[in-house]
Design an enzyme around this catalytic site. Structure first.
Site, PDB file in Angstrom:
ATOM      1  N   GLU A  53       0.870  -1.173   0.000  1.00 44.41           N
ATOM      2  CA  GLU A  53       0.000   0.000   0.000  1.00 44.41           C
ATOM      3  C   GLU A  53       0.907   1.224   0.000  1.00 44.41           C
ATOM      4  O   GLU A  53       1.751   1.363   0.887  1.00 44.41           O
ATOM      5  CB  GLU A  53      -0.858   0.053   1.264  1.00 44.41           C
ATOM      6  CG  GLU A  53      -1.678  -1.179   1.538  1.00 44.41           C
ATOM      7  CD  GLU A  53      -2.283  -1.179   2.936  1.00 44.41           C
ATOM      8  OE1 GLU A  53      -2.969  -2.167   3.255  1.00 44.41           O
ATOM      9  OE2 GLU A  53      -2.072  -0.222   3.705  1.00 44.41           O
ATOM     10  N   ASP A  64      -3.416   8.109  11.566  1.00 45.90           N
ATOM     11  CA  ASP A  64      -2.012   7.711  11.622  1.00 45.90           C
ATOM     12  C   ASP A  64      -1.330   8.174  12.899  1.00 45.90           C
ATOM     13  O   ASP A  64      -1.526   9.291  13.355  1.00 45.90           O
ATOM     14  CB  ASP A  64      -1.257   8.258  10.405  1.00 45.90           C
ATOM     15  CG  ASP A  64      -1.723   7.607   9.119  1.00 45.90           C
ATOM     16  OD1 ASP A  64      -1.880   6.382   9.133  1.00 45.90           O
ATOM     17  OD2 ASP A  64      -1.937   8.317   8.127  1.00 45.90           O
TER      18      ASP A  64
END
EC number: 4.2.1.20
Length: 271
Positions: A53, A64
């Site tokens: 990815e 994140d």
């Protein structure tokens, strides 16, 4: 040109036929540079990752943790653009023949144009997109263009997702289902947690699509643990940390390759 959703499907099926989970690596485009990021993707695949990815860096990455935020900041300061993400996909796929997806928040695609983005990703040889913040009920336009261009649409499910919601998501997703194993942001953690196994079980009750687990795996033992119940093991922060901690870019690439090799043993139950 059609994208590589079939290559992704075949790759995941091949891992299953070998009696193991697939290893999926995440690396942000443009980190430490665009060229360096391409080399990192190739290193992960050389080391043993089945799929990569490629992250589109974002200035406010809500999902994140600090490791990936740091890498994103470096990439953004370097001026990374969507064109660089497409270049990363193209060069990594051409060099390895492996399936490459893009992971991105919805806003950059919306601004860029859905048709333009999907057409360019397919032309670059991309296999699909992971869209962590695109609600299923708002995804029809994206899916129409992704289907037209032969791209997988991967949605994210979480332990908080109710069974009815899981069924709604898996009914329209393709490629694989991204199961977020812990609530909250990405990062490496000591234990991946029992929540993940329960989430995989509940998701599998709604679909035959492979269910891959991300958020928390950083070593072969954890990869082996997750491989015991999931179709794929997704690792991101641990790869980025190897690069951030390395004394130079060459050492960072070697760290990525070595970690991929270690994790590849883990998904094969050799940890």
């Amino acid at each position: 040109m059609s994208g590589n959703v079939q290559l992704l499907n075949d790759t995941l099926a091949a891992a299953k036929s070998e009696g193991r989970a697939a290893l999926i690596a995440y690396l942000p485009a443009g980190f430490p540079t665009v060229t360096g990021g391409i080399e990192a993707v190739k290193a992960a695949l050389d080391g043993g990752a089945d799929v990569v990815e490629v992250g589109l860096p974002h200035s406010d990455p809500v999902l994140d943790g600090p490791v990936i935020q740091t890498a994103d900041d470096i990439a953004l300061r370097g001026g990374v653009r969507i064109a660089d993400v497409m270049r990363t996909v193209r060069e990594a796929h051409e060099a390895t023949g492996k399936p490459i997806l893009v992971m991105t928040y919805w806003n950059p695609i919306d601004r860029y144009g859905v048709e333009r983005f999907t057409a360019e990703l397919a032309e670059a040889g991309g296999a699909g997109c992971i869209l962590p913040d695109l609600p299923v009920q708002e995804s029809a336009l994206w899916r129409e263009h992704a289907d037209k261009h032969g791209l997988a649409t991967v949605f994210v499910v979480a332990p908080s997702s109710r069974d009815a919601r899981l069924a709604e998501i898996t009914a329209v997703g393709s490629g694989f289902v991204y199961a977020a194993s812990l609530m909250g942001v990405t990062g490496t953690r000591a234990s991946v947690g029992a929540q993940a196994e329960d989430l995989v079980r509940r998701t599998r009750a709604t679909t035959d699509t492979p269910v891959c687990v991300g958020l928390g795996v950083s070593n072969a033992a954890q990869a082996a643990e997750v491989a015991g119940f999931a179709d794929g093991v997704i690792v991101g922060s641990a790869f980025v940390k190897r690069m951030l901690d390395a004394p130079d870019d060459a050492a960072g690439l070697e760290g990525v390759r070595a970690l991929a090799a270690d994790l590849a043993k883990g998904v094969r139950g050799q940890a």
